[in-house]
Motif scaffolding. Structure first.
Motif: not given
Length: 195
Positions: A3-16, A184-195
């Motif tokens: 479980t990941v807790i935190g907003t995408v607009g924070s360092r949480t994006l790193r974990v996602l 930022r073009a990596r699919p994993a980054f795109q999926r995480a940033a879209a949350r």
């Protein structure tokens, strides 16, 4: 499942992003810092938080390192020269990039108004630009910071450079701009940033 807790607009994006790169299942609770969902697991009210086997882990770098070591990916073996180089770059990025951006954010909207010093941001931008030149010389040849293998500091640096653009901290090294575009073009980054 994590479980990941935190907003995408924070360092949480790193974990996602890390979890997406690893292809691991997880639940995301997009809670704001200092909210009840966050304070329940971290009394300091800071995000991100990773809950693993019922145990909360805080601090994005600690979480990334745990995930990399636990799953044997996006890292070099502990005790190796490559891991020492990886850890050295991680510390450099945290000291020179993350710290400057965090201090600027504190003096922009986090600290009480009477404690903010707007002039400090000019100094921080200068330091940020100088640090880019140093990093440019430390980067290996190849797609990633350490060459042909993506590691933890790639996630941290890419997040910091993305944060820098939002904070109007210029990226002055063309090599770093190209690097950020690739990351930022990596699919994993795109999926995480879209949350």
């Amino acid at each position: 499942m994590y479980t990941v807790i935190g907003t995408v607009g924070s360092r949480t994006l790193r974990v996602l992003w890390m979890l997406e790169e690893l292809g691991l299942p997880y639940q995301h609770v997009p809670a704001n810092p200092r909210s009840d969902d966050v304070v329940e697991f971290n009394p300091a009210g800071k995000v991100p938080i990773l809950v693993a086997d019922g145990t909360p882990i805080t601090d994005s770098t600690a979480i990334l390192t745990f995930l990399a070591d636990h799953h044997g990916a996006l890292t070099y073996d502990a005790g190796s020269i490559e891991r020492a180089r990886q850890d050295s770059l991680t510390q450099f990025i945290l000291d020179e990039f993350d710290a400057a951006l965090w201090t600027a954010a504190r003096h922009s909207f986090i600290l009480p108004e009477e404690l903010r010093m707007s002039g400090i941001k000019n100094t921080l931008r200068w330091e940020f630009e100088r640090s880019q030149k140093t990093l440019n010389h430390r980067m290996a040849e190849g797609e990633f910071l350490l060459g042909e293998r993506m590691t933890v500091p790639d996630i941290i640096l890419s997040h910091c450079l993305t944060w820098a653009l939002a904070a109007k901290f210029p990226i002055v090294e063309a090599r770093l701009s190209d690097y950020l575009d690739r990351m930022r073009a990596r699919p994993a980054f795109q999926r995480a940033a879209a949350r």
